[in-house]
Design a protein around this motif. Structure first.
Motif, PDB file in Angstrom:
ATOM      1  N   ARG A  27       0.811  -1.222   0.000  1.00 36.88           N
ATOM      2  CA  ARG A  27       0.000   0.000   0.000  1.00 36.88           C
ATOM      3  C   ARG A  27       0.835   1.258   0.000  1.00 36.88           C
ATOM      4  O   ARG A  27       0.389   2.305  -0.431  1.00 36.88           O
ATOM      5  N   THR A  28       2.065   1.172   0.505  1.00 37.10           N
ATOM      6  CA  THR A  28       2.868   2.373   0.669  1.00 37.10           C
ATOM      7  C   THR A  28       3.916   2.536  -0.416  1.00 37.10           C
ATOM      8  O   THR A  28       4.834   3.340  -0.283  1.00 37.10           O
ATOM      9  N   PHE A  29       3.773   1.804  -1.509  1.00 39.83           N
ATOM     10  CA  PHE A  29       4.809   1.856  -2.556  1.00 39.83           C
ATOM     11  C   PHE A  29       5.010   3.260  -3.084  1.00 39.83           C
ATOM     12  O   PHE A  29       6.103   3.635  -3.481  1.00 39.83           O
ATOM     13  N   SER A  30       3.954   4.033  -3.112  1.00 42.96           N
ATOM     14  CA  SER A  30       4.057   5.394  -3.648  1.00 42.96           C
ATOM     15  C   SER A  30       5.012   6.266  -2.832  1.00 42.96           C
ATOM     16  O   SER A  30       5.433   7.321  -3.286  1.00 42.96           O
ATOM     17  N   THR A  31       5.338   5.829  -1.633  1.00 47.40           N
ATOM     18  CA  THR A  31       6.253   6.606  -0.801  1.00 47.40           C
ATOM     19  C   THR A  31       7.704   6.151  -0.931  1.00 47.40           C
ATOM     20  O   THR A  31       8.576   6.652  -0.226  1.00 47.40           O
ATOM     21  N   TYR A  32       7.972   5.225  -1.821  1.00 47.05           N
ATOM     22  CA  TYR A  32       9.314   4.697  -2.024  1.00 47.05           C
ATOM     23  C   TYR A  32       9.953   5.273  -3.279  1.00 47.05           C
ATOM     24  O   TYR A  32       9.293   5.413  -4.316  1.00 47.05           O
ATOM     25  N   SER A  33      11.212   5.568  -3.188  1.00 48.78           N
ATOM     26  CA  SER A  33      12.003   5.849  -4.379  1.00 48.78           C
ATOM     27  C   SER A  33      12.373   4.516  -5.018  1.00 48.78           C
ATOM     28  O   SER A  33      12.512   3.501  -4.327  1.00 48.78           O
ATOM     29  N   VAL A  34      12.540   4.516  -6.326  1.00 45.66           N
ATOM     30  CA  VAL A  34      12.819   3.266  -7.050  1.00 45.66           C
ATOM     31  C   VAL A  34      14.022   3.443  -7.950  1.00 45.66           C
ATOM     32  O   VAL A  34      14.186   4.475  -8.606  1.00 45.66           O
ATOM     33  N   GLY A  35      14.832   2.429  -7.972  1.00 48.21           N
ATOM     34  CA  GLY A  35      15.998   2.450  -8.845  1.00 48.21           C
ATOM     35  C   GLY A  35      16.037   1.223  -9.730  1.00 48.21           C
ATOM     36  O   GLY A  35      15.472   0.183  -9.400  1.00 48.21           O
ATOM     37  N   TRP A  36      16.690   1.372 -10.855  1.00 48.80           N
ATOM     38  CA  TRP A  36      17.006   0.238 -11.730  1.00 48.80           C
ATOM     39  C   TRP A  36      18.514   0.028 -11.693  1.00 48.80           C
ATOM     40  O   TRP A  36      19.283   0.986 -11.806  1.00 48.80           O
ATOM     41  N   PHE A  37      18.892  -1.220 -11.567  1.00 46.45           N
ATOM     42  CA  PHE A  37      20.298  -1.606 -11.568  1.00 46.45           C
ATOM     43  C   PHE A  37      20.475  -2.737 -12.578  1.00 46.45           C
ATOM     44  O   PHE A  37      19.514  -3.419 -12.940  1.00 46.45           O
ATOM     45  N   ARG A  38      21.697  -2.950 -12.990  1.00 40.26           N
ATOM     46  CA  ARG A  38      21.972  -4.061 -13.884  1.00 40.26           C
ATOM     47  C   ARG A  38      23.263  -4.743 -13.475  1.00 40.26           C
ATOM     48  O   ARG A  38      24.135  -4.138 -12.841  1.00 40.26           O
ATOM     49  N   GLN A  39      23.358  -6.006 -13.860  1.00 37.94           N
ATOM     50  CA  GLN A  39      24.523  -6.790 -13.470  1.00 37.94           C
ATOM     51  C   GLN A  39      24.831  -7.824 -14.530  1.00 37.94           C
ATOM     52  O   GLN A  39      23.923  -8.474 -15.072  1.00 37.94           O
TER      53      GLN A  39
END
Length: 124
Positions: A27-39
């Motif tokens: 429910r609180t995902f909207s309050t999270y910053s999100v990043g993309w990483f690769r490996q």
């Protein structure tokens, strides 16, 4: 608690495009910053792009700037990574990650939740 699931990876020729999706539960995902990483095998995880919890601030690695675009859809709890003009060196497993915020958006260890990753392969 946040759960993340990536999709959209695949095989594409150099110069082509892919759009990766990161579906989130919680429910609180909207309050999270999100990043993309690769490996890639044998290499450390590399920062690709991030977007703030409000969506107004984005960051990109120099290697993808001008080619990749990160965005989010709050109504669907989704974050996207549009990848254009793909190069063979973009081949990697791409993962999305979420965190509450703070500095060092490029540092993988500052993220609390991770998806399982999706393979992107760019052929010449």
């Amino acid at each position: 608690q946040v759960q993340l699931v990536e999709s959209g990876g695949g095989l594409v020729q150099a110069g082509g495009s892919l759009r990766l999706s990161c579906a989130a539960s919680g429910r609180t995902f909207s309050t999270y910053s999100v990043g993309w990483f690769r490996q890639t095998p044998g290499e450390e995880r590399e920062f690709v792009a991030s977007i703030s919890w409000m969506g107004g601030t984005t960051y990109y690695a120099d290697s993808v700037k001008g080619r990749f675009t990160i965005s989010r859809d709050y109504t669907k709890n989704m974050v996207y990574l549009q990848m254009n003009s793909l190069k063979t060196e973009d081949t990697a497993v791409y993962s999305c990650a979420a965190r509450r915020g703070g500095s060092h958006y490029y540092a993988a260890q500052t993220y609390d939740y991770w998806g399982q990753g999706t393979q992107v392969t760019v052929s010449s």
